[in-house]
Design a protein around this motif. Sequence first.
Motif, short mmCIF file in Angstrom:
data_model
loop_
_atom_site.label_atom_id
_atom_site.label_comp_id
_atom_site.label_asym_id
_atom_site.label_seq_id
_atom_site.Cartn_x
_atom_site.Cartn_y
_atom_site.Cartn_z
N TYR A 176 -7.18 30.41 -12.38
CA TYR A 176 -5.85 30.75 -12.71
C TYR A 176 -5.66 29.95 -14.12
O TYR A 176 -4.93 30.73 -15.07
N GLU A 211 -5.00 32.62 -17.36
CA GLU A 211 -3.59 32.54 -17.80
C GLU A 211 -3.38 31.70 -19.23
O GLU A 211 -2.28 32.21 -19.97
N TYR A 212 -4.05 30.93 -19.40
CA TYR A 212 -3.76 30.02 -20.76
C TYR A 212 -4.87 29.96 -21.64
O TYR A 212 -4.65 29.48 -22.91
N SER A 255 1.21 29.68 -7.58
CA SER A 255 0.72 30.05 -8.96
C SER A 255 1.23 28.65 -9.72
O SER A 255 2.13 28.20 -9.18
N GLN A 258 2.69 29.04 -12.42
CA GLN A 258 4.03 29.17 -13.25
C GLN A 258 5.22 28.72 -12.17
O GLN A 258 6.28 28.21 -12.69
N THR A 279 -1.16 24.08 -19.37
CA THR A 279 -0.19 24.76 -18.70
C THR A 279 1.23 24.65 -19.02
O THR A 279 2.03 25.30 -18.82
#
Length: 290
Positions: free
Chosen positions: A98, A102-103, A219, A221, A240
């Motif tokens: 993740y 995502e980043y 998650s 986020q 993040t």
Amino acid sequence: MDQHLNVFIQVVENRNFSRAAEALHMSQPAVSQYIQSLEKELGTKLLERTNKYVEVNKAGNIVYQYAKKISRNYEQMRVLVSDLKNKPSGELKIGASYTIGEYLLPQILAQLQFQYPDIIPIVSIGNTEDIGKKLIQHEIDIGLIEGEFSHPQIQAKDFWTDEMYIISSSRQPLLIRTYKDLEKQTWIIREEGSGTRKMLERFFESYHISPARLITLGSTQIIKEGVESGLGISLLSDLTFKKELELDRIVKLDVEGTPIRRQFFIIKNHHEFHSKAFQVFENLVMSWLD
């Protein structure tokens, strides 16, 4: 690849002769004939038929596993032969945990598209355990993971040193003097199998911290939003929460033993030939992050 094995794979995966025939653009009698011919050649029954479904028996499962390996090897051979005369192209199945997915990965993929527009990335995002299992099962070609994943089939090499901090909401400033102060806090943590969770569990173990309350969220986020709202504190990669830090929504706590450093790894299957698309992506990850 031998058409008998190809037909057999489709029948097993569709669990139905009619659906297999549709997928192969063949008639159902032709599919049945291929299966009968294969069973005759091997001298044993491979499938158990019911009114609605087809199931493999023990012999059929052995044939299916080897047929899948032959299919993968055939496709890999085709790609590698094509690579000899063509530039890097085609599908590349990438798995990423993740935090990376995502980043970091979007920036890497943008560079990949700019340099090699004929490569088509297909991305799967999951926790570290998920990505490792997908690679073992050949559902992806290459994986990018946070933390470690060990398996005899897998080769790993690090490509990034990540830094992790304990964060809290800027609305409710905390003064942490001792590790006992950390125990009193509500901790928001990732799910089992997450590389981030493993690092937090090692931190707890190293400093003998037993939090009074843990909340598990699936998650990064959602964890950030929980921290912002004052739900609790967490340990996350500084990749993040850069925006939240700039907007003064989150603060890094000054805690002895942090930042915690960990490695991000490229993982791939041992002893396999890899396509040009694979090789240029791997090289891009290594060079882009230097």
